[in-house]
Design an enzyme around this catalytic site. Structure first.
Site, PDB file in Angstrom:
ATOM      1  N   GLU A  50      81.441 104.983  87.999  1.00 61.82           N
ATOM      2  CA  GLU A  50      80.629 104.876  89.280  1.00 61.82           C
ATOM      3  C   GLU A  50      79.294 104.961  89.261  1.00 61.82           C
ATOM      4  O   GLU A  50      78.760 104.133  90.174  1.00 61.82           O
ATOM      5  CB  GLU A  50      81.435 106.449  89.805  1.00 61.82           C
ATOM      6  CG  GLU A  50      80.653 106.654  91.398  1.00 61.82           C
ATOM      7  CD  GLU A  50      81.312 107.986  91.847  1.00 61.82           C
ATOM      8  OE1 GLU A  50      80.523 108.378  92.749  1.00 61.82           O
ATOM      9  OE2 GLU A  50      82.583 108.095  91.701  1.00 61.82           O
ATOM     10  N   ARG A  74      84.721 104.340  97.279  1.00 70.64           N
ATOM     11  CA  ARG A  74      83.240 104.149  96.683  1.00 70.64           C
ATOM     12  C   ARG A  74      82.869 102.536  96.339  1.00 70.64           C
ATOM     13  O   ARG A  74      82.403 102.354  95.239  1.00 70.64           O
ATOM     14  CB  ARG A  74      83.494 104.921  95.245  1.00 70.64           C
ATOM     15  CG  ARG A  74      83.714 106.321  95.324  1.00 70.64           C
ATOM     16  CD  ARG A  74      82.666 107.288  95.781  1.00 70.64           C
ATOM     17  NE  ARG A  74      82.844 108.614  95.925  1.00 70.64           N
ATOM     18  CZ  ARG A  74      83.296 109.143  97.012  1.00 70.64           C
ATOM     19  NH1 ARG A  74      83.691 108.528  97.996  1.00 70.64           N
ATOM     20  NH2 ARG A  74      83.395 110.416  96.999  1.00 70.64           N
ATOM     21  N   SER A  90      78.427 111.924  89.312  1.00 70.63           N
ATOM     22  CA  SER A  90      79.800 111.614  89.084  1.00 70.63           C
ATOM     23  C   SER A  90      79.630 110.218  88.212  1.00 70.63           C
ATOM     24  O   SER A  90      79.185 109.283  88.735  1.00 70.63           O
ATOM     25  CB  SER A  90      80.712 111.488  90.473  1.00 70.63           C
ATOM     26  OG  SER A  90      80.970 112.419  90.978  1.00 70.63           O
TER      27      SER A  90
END
Length: 319
Positions: free
Chosen positions: A301, A182, A231
């Site tokens: 995130e 990520r 998320s």
């Protein structure tokens, strides 16, 4: 903000006169982010194409902040707004996806991930089904190595085209992007404009089945019809963020009109008129409770940008 967006544009005068894109002073970021919260951009600029973006970057003095955003699906804007210019790439100038070989696709940074998946399906190119379930655009996927269903962006990227703060073009290889979970190591000052991807030949029926599986999973376990940013936290090593949040008793927890979803507790949702302060306070409260419960340090995130309103700051729990 120290001055209005109109004042900033007036200060720059004729420097921006040759632009073909749209300049919007004091533009509400809550209108373009999926969480529907936060203060305004001092000036929102939507360039017509890459040449227009390069002209803009060369015209704006480097001391004036310039920040790029995508479709706003993974973005939390603070209530004090964003100083300087916010760049939002136009679908017309940066939103095309085209097949350039039997296994390669070129896509602009404003192309929805789902469109790339659909383009791959039509061409019989496998490996892009995971994009069907990611509610964002390619620019964000490139920056954060977006992934789902066991596949990540880095597995498909060949090279990325970008402009630096001076408006000069660069082409970065997959290795130069420095991908990790990520994240990427590419300079934050670069604005991605397009990318070349590579998949593999696959039967269209098999691709279609994979995409339908992605869609069914997403609709079953995620609050797709809510105002959400996707998320909220990255999965910690050896676990899942939602499991740690659930273990800490934070499923459904609310701060004002901000709530951790009952359906998928790693999704933060705006249940009505949540402010940026509500949302970020909720996130930091979750991080604290999870740390107290299991010792796990959750990392955001969702990207958070902008300034706090004076007296309404949110102190990061761990940072």
């Amino acid at each position: 903000m120290t001055q209005s967006g109109s004042d900033l544009l007036a200060k720059l005068g004729d420097r921006l006169s040759g632009l073909r894109g749209r300049l919007m002073p004091d533009a509400g970021m809550d209108k373009i982010t999926w969480l529907r919260a936060g203060g305004p951009a001092q000036v929102l600029f939507t360039p017509a194409d890459e040449e227009d973006l390069a002209t803009f970057l060369r015209a704006v003095p480097e001391e004036i902040p310039v920040m790029v955003v995508g479709v706003g699906s993974n973005l939390l804007v603070r209530d004090g707004g964003v100083d300087g210019f916010v760049v939002r790439l136009s679908p017309k100038g940066f939103g095309a996806a085209k097949v350039v070989s039997d296994v390669r696709i070129e896509a602009g940074a404003a192309t929805p991930d789902k469109r790339v998946a659909a383009t791959a399906l039509d061409a019989g190119i496998g490996g892009f089904h995971f994009y069907h379930g990611i509610p964002g655009a390619i620019g964000g996927a490139l920056r954060m190595n977006a992934g789902a269903n066991g596949v990540e962006t880095r597995e498909r990227v060949v090279e990325v085209r970008a402009l630096d703060r001076q408006g000069d073009a660069h082409v970065l290889s997959n290795s130069e992007m420095g991908y990790a979970y990520r994240s990427s190591m590419a300079s934050k000052s670069l604005i991605f404009t397009s990318a070349l991807f590579e998949g593999y030949r696959e039967d269209k029926d098999a691709i279609q089945a994979s995409m339908e599986g992605v869609q069914q999973h997403r609709e079953t376990v995620q609050p797709v019809r809510e105002k959400t940013g996707g998320s909220t936290f990255k999965n910690p090593e050896g676990s899942s963020a939602w499991k740690e949040i659930d273990k800490a008793g934070m499923r459904g927890f609310k701060v004002g009109a901000a709530q951790m979803s009952e359906m998928h507790c790693n999704f933060m949702i705006n249940t009505g008129e949540a402010t940026g302060h509500d949302l970020e306070t909720l996130g930091e409260t979750v991080r604290r409770r999870v740390r107290e419960t299991s010792g796990v340090s959750l990392q955001w995130e969702i990207k958070r940008i902008g300034k706090f309103v004076a007296g309404r700051e949110v102190t990061p729990f761990l940072d």
